[in-house]
Enzyme design. Structure first.
Site, PDB file in Angstrom:
ATOM      1  N   ASP A  35       0.881  -1.163   0.064  1.00  8.38           N
ATOM      2  CA  ASP A  35      -0.002   0.026   0.105  1.00  8.38           C
ATOM      3  C   ASP A  35       0.763   1.209   0.039  1.00  8.38           C
ATOM      4  O   ASP A  35       0.930   2.052   0.848  1.00  8.38           O
ATOM      5  CB  ASP A  35      -0.754  -0.085   1.362  1.00  8.38           C
ATOM      6  CG  ASP A  35      -1.838  -1.166   1.558  1.00  8.38           C
ATOM      7  OD1 ASP A  35      -2.232  -1.643   0.430  1.00  8.38           O
ATOM      8  OD2 ASP A  35      -2.161  -1.541   2.596  1.00  8.38           O
ATOM      9  N   GLU A 200     -11.705  -0.317  -2.985  1.00  6.33           N
ATOM     10  CA  GLU A 200     -11.057   0.377  -1.912  1.00  6.33           C
ATOM     11  C   GLU A 200      -9.918   1.132  -2.163  1.00  6.33           C
ATOM     12  O   GLU A 200      -9.841   1.612  -3.394  1.00  6.33           O
ATOM     13  CB  GLU A 200     -10.593  -0.974  -1.027  1.00  6.33           C
ATOM     14  CG  GLU A 200      -9.665  -1.950  -1.652  1.00  6.33           C
ATOM     15  CD  GLU A 200      -9.172  -3.119  -0.738  1.00  6.33           C
ATOM     16  OE1 GLU A 200      -9.556  -3.034   0.525  1.00  6.33           O
ATOM     17  OE2 GLU A 200      -8.570  -3.912  -1.119  1.00  6.33           O
TER      18      GLU A 200
END
Ligand code: FUB
Length: 439
Positions: A35, A200
């Site tokens: 991420d 997301e």
């Protein structure tokens, strides 16, 4: 590919560890990272990833993401990365009353002279504040009221206003007050995005008057990166395309940030290079990204070679190749039980080759090449530059040495500046290469 850590200075917090040349993908080779949010602060790239760790008894849930802290990494050249160490641990978050091990995708922005680090934990979103991009970060006493979910991403608009996006089934956005610590009004769900399949990881940014909202989405079985555009930070957004297709590795998640640094745009994302059999232990990567004239984003083709330039005097990890011959080349881990040790490349048979782009010979003066090689047959390797049949740099005789050996050979040419390298197996033998280096 071996990792070396050098403790730089005992200057305390923020000094960091310099890791060995990671111009290649993945960028970080001594821990799992995921991420990645890349930002440009103080003239460098700072990457704020989340930090996967393997579950162990009492520490997280087996077969799931386990994340208890965040590190930050910086680089001035996308080649040498400094690990500034842990900037936040779940145990330091005052409002998190349990070890949730879900410190997922974060973001960090600079406003009013402070660095604001947004992170999800326990289903809420927290903010920690620092004077420097590498901390120390002090978490706020309470989570961000009115926001709840995962993967906060912040857009700083040119008029100074800020917007925070997050995901919880769908993607929401809210304006932030000038203090960056409170929502300014009600959150809104972003409409017109895919409604089927997990969505997301919102990462918003603006360029040339266009607002971009990028997000991972499961269109088929695993996530790919998509984006939508708008003329307003809070929308309405219109779906605009795919930035990155599903990973060939089958990694279930992908997560992104896009950043411009020294005139070039980059996509930061993750795959599971260091954990091929378990996609909850991921590894961050970066590749160049390009826009079309009309502002649409060209699809990124993920590479092993990555984005940085490699110094000819450093260890050139040619297993992170730019291209290979159609047949006869294989890449495998150096150590079966320790993927952090990196990879080797095997050239099996005559005219098998590997291409490695963008090696910087500087002003040269380099006289020899050092190959870390192993071979149970022996073999003859040729190194050329610029083209497969370009000028010969060296012809290297590899003896029969099944164990790794450093073999030094005189150069027949002394290029200067940046060149692509071609390493060719010149006879019908098999040779394994770990790295090459010019001296
Ligand atoms: O890293 C945990 C979660 O996986 C992130 O929050 C998502 O974006 C996905 O990458």
């Amino acid at each position: 590919m071996k990792i070396y850590k050098l403790y730089l200075l005992a200057l305390g917090f923020g000094a960091g560890f310099l890791t060995d040349t990671f111009a290649t993908n993945p960028l970080i080779m001594d821990q799992f990272t995921a991420d990645p949010t890349a930002r440009v602060f103080e003239g460098k790239i700072y990457v704020y990833p989340s930090h996967d760790i393997p579950a162990s008894p009492g520490r997280g849930r087996a077969n799931w993401f386990v994340m208890e802290d965040y590190h930050v990494f910086s680089s001035a050249n996308l080649t040498d990365w400094t690990d500034h160490g842990v900037i936040l641990n779940q145990t330091n978050v005052p409002w998190l009353n349990r070890a949730s091990f879900d410190m997922w995708a974060p973001d960090c922005v600079f406003k009013n002279g402070k660095y604001y680090f947004y992170f999800p934990a326990g289903g809420k979103i927290g903010v920690a504040v620092a004077d420097k991009p590498y901390g120390p970060f002090k978490p706020e006493e309470k989570p961000l009221a009115g926001a709840g979910g995962i993967d906060p991403g912040v857009l700083l608009d040119k008029d100074g206003s800020a917007y925070v996006f997050w995901a919880r089934g769908r993607i929401s956005v809210a304006k932030l007050k000038d203090n960056m610590l409170e929502l300014d009004g009600q959150p809104q769900v972003i409409t017109n995005l895919p409604t089927a399949g997990l969505i997301e990881g919102p990462f918003p940014f603006a360029r040339n008057g266009i607002y971009y909202l990028t997000y991972p989405h499961v269109q088929n079985k695993i996530e790919r990166l998509e984006y939508a555009t708008s003329t307003n930070p809070m929308g309405p957004y219109k779906q605009a395309g795919v930035i990155l297709d599903e990973a060939a590795s089958g990694c279930w998640t992908v997560h992104q940030s896009l950043v411009e640094y020294k005139g070039q745009w980059y996509l930061f994302y993750h795959d599971k290079d260091l954990s091929p059999n378990f996609d909850k232990n991921r590894a961050i990567r970066a590749d160049k990204l390009f826009f079309n004239e009309d502002g649409t984003i060209q699809k990124v083709i993920p590479t092993l070679r990555g984005a940085g330039i490699v110094d000819a005097k450093g260890k050139i990890q040619i297993d992170r190749y730019s291209a290979i011959s159609k047949e006869g080349v294989a890449v495998s881990f150096l150590e079966a039980t320790n993927t952090f040790a990196g990879w080797k490349i095997s050239l099996n048979g005559k005219n098998t080759w590997v291409q490695f782009d963008r090696v910087d010979f500087g002003k040269s003066g380099l006289k020899s090449v050092n190959l870390r090689a192993a071979s149970s047959t022996g073999g003859l390797i040729e190194i050329h530059f610029d083209k497969l049949d370009g000028p010969l740099l060296a012809r290297v005789e590899i003896g029969i040495n099944p164990e790794w050996l450093n073999i030094n050979t005189k150069l027949q040419n002394t290029p200067t500046g940046v060149h692509n390298l071609f390493v060719i197996q010149n006879d019908n033998n098999n040779v394994d290469l770990d790295w090459i280096r010019f001296e």
